[in-house]
Write a protein that holds these residues in place. Structure first.
Motif, short mmCIF file in Angstrom:
data_model
loop_
_atom_site.label_atom_id
_atom_site.label_comp_id
_atom_site.label_asym_id
_atom_site.label_seq_id
_atom_site.Cartn_x
_atom_site.Cartn_y
_atom_site.Cartn_z
N LEU A 45 0.84 -1.20 0.00
CA LEU A 45 0.00 0.00 0.00
C LEU A 45 0.87 1.25 0.00
O LEU A 45 0.64 2.19 -0.76
N LEU A 46 1.92 1.27 0.81
CA LEU A 46 2.80 2.43 0.89
C LEU A 46 3.67 2.59 -0.36
O LEU A 46 4.22 3.66 -0.59
N ALA A 47 3.76 1.53 -1.16
CA ALA A 47 4.53 1.61 -2.40
C ALA A 47 3.75 2.25 -3.54
O ALA A 47 4.31 2.57 -4.58
N LEU A 48 2.45 2.45 -3.33
CA LEU A 48 1.63 3.05 -4.38
C LEU A 48 2.05 4.48 -4.66
O LEU A 48 2.45 5.21 -3.76
N PRO A 49 1.92 4.92 -5.90
CA PRO A 49 2.20 6.32 -6.22
C PRO A 49 1.16 7.23 -5.56
O PRO A 49 0.04 6.80 -5.28
N VAL A 50 1.53 8.47 -5.34
CA VAL A 50 0.65 9.44 -4.68
C VAL A 50 -0.69 9.55 -5.40
O VAL A 50 -1.74 9.68 -4.76
N GLU A 51 -0.68 9.47 -6.71
CA GLU A 51 -1.91 9.59 -7.48
C GLU A 51 -2.93 8.52 -7.07
O GLU A 51 -4.13 8.77 -7.00
N LEU A 52 -2.45 7.32 -6.79
CA LEU A 52 -3.35 6.26 -6.35
C LEU A 52 -3.72 6.41 -4.88
O LEU A 52 -4.84 6.09 -4.48
N LEU A 53 -2.78 6.90 -4.07
CA LEU A 53 -3.10 7.13 -2.66
C LEU A 53 -4.23 8.15 -2.53
O LEU A 53 -5.10 8.02 -1.68
N ARG A 54 -4.23 9.15 -3.40
CA ARG A 54 -5.30 10.16 -3.40
C ARG A 54 -6.67 9.55 -3.66
O ARG A 54 -7.69 10.05 -3.19
N ALA A 55 -6.70 8.47 -4.41
CA ALA A 55 -7.97 7.84 -4.79
C ALA A 55 -8.51 6.91 -3.71
O ALA A 55 -9.65 6.45 -3.82
N LEU A 56 -7.74 6.64 -2.68
CA LEU A 56 -8.19 5.74 -1.62
C LEU A 56 -9.32 6.36 -0.81
O LEU A 56 -9.28 7.54 -0.48
N ASP A 57 -10.29 5.55 -0.49
CA ASP A 57 -11.41 5.98 0.32
C ASP A 57 -10.92 6.26 1.75
O ASP A 57 -10.10 5.53 2.29
N GLU A 58 -11.43 7.31 2.37
CA GLU A 58 -11.01 7.69 3.72
C GLU A 58 -11.29 6.57 4.72
O GLU A 58 -10.49 6.34 5.63
N ALA A 66 -1.97 2.47 12.45
CA ALA A 66 -1.62 3.88 12.67
C ALA A 66 -0.40 4.32 11.88
O ALA A 66 -0.39 5.39 11.27
N ARG A 67 0.64 3.52 11.85
CA ARG A 67 1.87 3.92 11.13
C ARG A 67 1.61 4.05 9.64
O ARG A 67 2.18 4.91 8.97
N VAL A 68 0.74 3.21 9.10
CA VAL A 68 0.41 3.27 7.67
C VAL A 68 -0.43 4.52 7.39
O VAL A 68 -0.18 5.24 6.42
N ARG A 69 -1.41 4.79 8.26
CA ARG A 69 -2.22 6.01 8.10
C ARG A 69 -1.33 7.25 8.12
O ARG A 69 -1.49 8.14 7.28
N ALA A 71 1.87 7.49 7.42
CA ALA A 71 2.72 7.54 6.23
C ALA A 71 1.93 8.00 5.01
O ALA A 71 2.42 8.80 4.21
N ILE A 72 0.71 7.49 4.86
CA ILE A 72 -0.12 7.90 3.72
C ILE A 72 -0.42 9.38 3.81
O ILE A 72 -0.26 10.13 2.83
N ARG A 73 -0.84 9.83 4.97
CA ARG A 73 -1.19 11.26 5.12
C ARG A 73 0.02 12.15 4.92
O ARG A 73 -0.08 13.24 4.34
N GLN A 74 1.17 11.71 5.38
CA GLN A 74 2.39 12.49 5.19
C GLN A 74 2.73 12.59 3.71
O GLN A 74 3.06 13.68 3.22
N ARG A 75 2.66 11.50 2.99
CA ARG A 75 2.96 11.53 1.55
C ARG A 75 1.98 12.41 0.81
O ARG A 75 2.36 13.16 -0.10
N LEU A 76 0.70 12.34 1.17
CA LEU A 76 -0.31 13.17 0.51
C LEU A 76 -0.06 14.65 0.80
O LEU A 76 -0.18 15.49 -0.10
#
Length: 80
Positions: A45-58, A66-69, A71-76
């Motif tokens: 999941l963390l390897a996904l490009p930002v464009e795909l992370l943006r498309a993830l449902d909240e 928590a660490r994944v959340r 990391a995702i929010r930081q990258r976004l």
């Protein structure tokens, strides 16, 4: 002569050789499935490009550890 992998010092020499290559060089020629082999679901999941992370449902993001959340929010945030 025998299997070179059984020789003394093999692991150290192998590691030095691997360290001489960039990640891109080590992964060259591997397909996507091979590149992701051994990764956990969260690591994929963390390897996904930002464009795909943006498309993830909240709700999906909230369901992650928590660490994944974080990391995702930081990258976004960095991508804005």
């Amino acid at each position: 002569m025998g299997d070179i992998r059984q020789r003394e010092g093999y692991d150290e020499i192998r590691q030095k050789l691997l360290n001489a290559f960039t990640a891109e060089e080590r992964l060259a020629g591997l397909g996507a499935e091979e590149r992701l082999a051994g990764l956990s679901r969260e690591e994929m999941l963390l390897a996904l490009p930002v464009e795909l992370l943006r498309a993830l449902d909240e709700d999906f993001i909230k369901a992650q550890p928590a660490r994944v959340r974080r990391a995702i929010r930081q990258r976004l945030a960095q991508a804005e």
